[in-house]
Write a protein that holds these residues in place. Structure first.
Motif, PDB file in Angstrom:
ATOM      1  N   MET A   1      -1.364  -7.193  -0.607  1.00 34.48           N
ATOM      2  CA  MET A   1      -2.557  -6.552  -0.622  1.00 34.48           C
ATOM      3  C   MET A   1      -3.077  -6.127  -2.128  1.00 34.48           C
ATOM      4  N   ALA A   2      -4.385  -6.369  -2.359  1.00 32.15           N
ATOM      5  CA  ALA A   2      -4.845  -6.192  -3.790  1.00 32.15           C
ATOM      6  C   ALA A   2      -4.750  -4.919  -4.429  1.00 32.15           C
ATOM      7  N   LYS A   3      -5.062  -3.982  -3.613  1.00 26.33           N
ATOM      8  CA  LYS A   3      -5.069  -2.458  -4.082  1.00 26.33           C
ATOM      9  C   LYS A   3      -3.647  -2.012  -4.494  1.00 26.33           C
ATOM     10  N   THR A   4      -3.691  -1.233  -5.434  1.00 27.01           N
ATOM     11  CA  THR A   4      -2.624  -0.495  -6.126  1.00 27.01           C
ATOM     12  C   THR A   4      -2.284   0.789  -5.416  1.00 27.01           C
ATOM     13  N   SER A   5      -1.427   1.469  -5.946  1.00 27.88           N
ATOM     14  CA  SER A   5      -1.287   3.099  -5.410  1.00 27.88           C
ATOM     15  C   SER A   5      -2.018   3.979  -6.557  1.00 27.88           C
ATOM     16  N   ALA A   6      -2.750   3.446  -7.334  1.00 26.12           N
ATOM     17  CA  ALA A   6      -3.352   4.254  -8.318  1.00 26.12           C
ATOM     18  C   ALA A   6      -4.583   4.990  -7.330  1.00 26.12           C
ATOM     19  N   HIS A   7      -4.639   6.393  -7.991  1.00 25.42           N
ATOM     20  CA  HIS A   7      -5.734   7.103  -7.305  1.00 25.42           C
ATOM     21  C   HIS A   7      -7.149   6.346  -7.687  1.00 25.42           C
ATOM     22  N   ARG A  24     -10.072  -3.357   8.887  1.00 26.28           N
ATOM     23  CA  ARG A  24      -9.253  -4.566   9.005  1.00 26.28           C
ATOM     24  C   ARG A  24      -8.083  -4.282   9.735  1.00 26.28           C
ATOM     25  N   MET A  25      -7.561  -3.134   9.790  1.00 21.86           N
ATOM     26  CA  MET A  25      -6.510  -2.980  10.832  1.00 21.86           C
ATOM     27  C   MET A  25      -6.614  -3.011  12.260  1.00 21.86           C
ATOM     28  N   PRO A  31      -1.588  -9.988   9.249  1.00 22.29           N
ATOM     29  CA  PRO A  31      -0.351 -10.312   9.583  1.00 22.29           C
ATOM     30  C   PRO A  31       0.475  -8.789   9.413  1.00 22.29           C
ATOM     31  N   LEU A  32       1.717  -9.068  10.298  1.00 28.58           N
ATOM     32  CA  LEU A  32       2.412  -7.744   9.909  1.00 28.58           C
ATOM     33  C   LEU A  32       2.750  -7.042   8.553  1.00 28.58           C
ATOM     34  N   ALA A  33       3.276  -7.930   7.531  1.00 34.45           N
ATOM     35  CA  ALA A  33       3.453  -7.451   6.235  1.00 34.45           C
ATOM     36  C   ALA A  33       2.115  -7.003   5.591  1.00 34.45           C
ATOM     37  N   GLU A  34       0.937  -7.418   5.850  1.00 33.92           N
ATOM     38  CA  GLU A  34      -0.268  -6.855   5.348  1.00 33.92           C
ATOM     39  C   GLU A  34      -0.602  -5.705   6.004  1.00 33.92           C
ATOM     40  N   SER A  35      -0.374  -5.575   7.431  1.00 33.58           N
ATOM     41  CA  SER A  35      -0.553  -4.425   7.936  1.00 33.58           C
ATOM     42  C   SER A  35       0.315  -3.420   7.766  1.00 33.58           C
ATOM     43  N   LEU A  36       1.332  -3.606   7.257  1.00 33.85           N
ATOM     44  CA  LEU A  36       2.314  -2.343   6.615  1.00 33.85           C
ATOM     45  C   LEU A  36       1.655  -2.002   5.264  1.00 33.85           C
ATOM     46  N   ALA A  37       1.340  -2.812   4.529  1.00 34.10           N
ATOM     47  CA  ALA A  37       0.969  -2.426   3.112  1.00 34.10           C
ATOM     48  C   ALA A  37      -0.370  -1.710   3.464  1.00 34.10           C
ATOM     49  N   ALA A  38      -1.276  -2.214   4.350  1.00 32.20           N
ATOM     50  CA  ALA A  38      -2.505  -1.371   4.760  1.00 32.20           C
ATOM     51  C   ALA A  38      -2.348  -0.086   5.019  1.00 32.20           C
TER      52      ALA A  38
END
Length: 80
Positions: A1-7, A24-25, A31-38
């Protein structure tokens, strides 16, 4: 996922990003990995938005106590 955990820079930006993640969800195409990250990013954004709203609510309460007075529609003087 392109976004970081920055505010995000603002509440509005966070809400837009959160809405995009939900879209998106809901599409079911991640895919599962991207769903978890999202999901993780969405949870971070939700926590951020809740904190911003809590702060805003507290500021409004302070303003109401210090500035706003009860409105007396039937009164004719300045007395409360």
């Amino acid at each position: 996922m392109a976004k970081t955990s920055a505010h995000p820079p603002s509440f509005e930006t966070a809400m837009q990003e959160l809405e995009a993640i939900v879209g998106r969800m809901e599409s079911g195409e991640l895919p599962l990995a991207e769903s978890l990250a999202a999901y993780k990013r969405g949870a971070e954004l939700l926590q951020y938005c809740q904190a911003v709203l809590k702060d805003a609510r507290q500021q409004v309460e302070v303003l109401e106590k210090g500035v706003l007075k009860a409105f007396d529609a039937g009164g004719e003087g300045d007395e409360p």
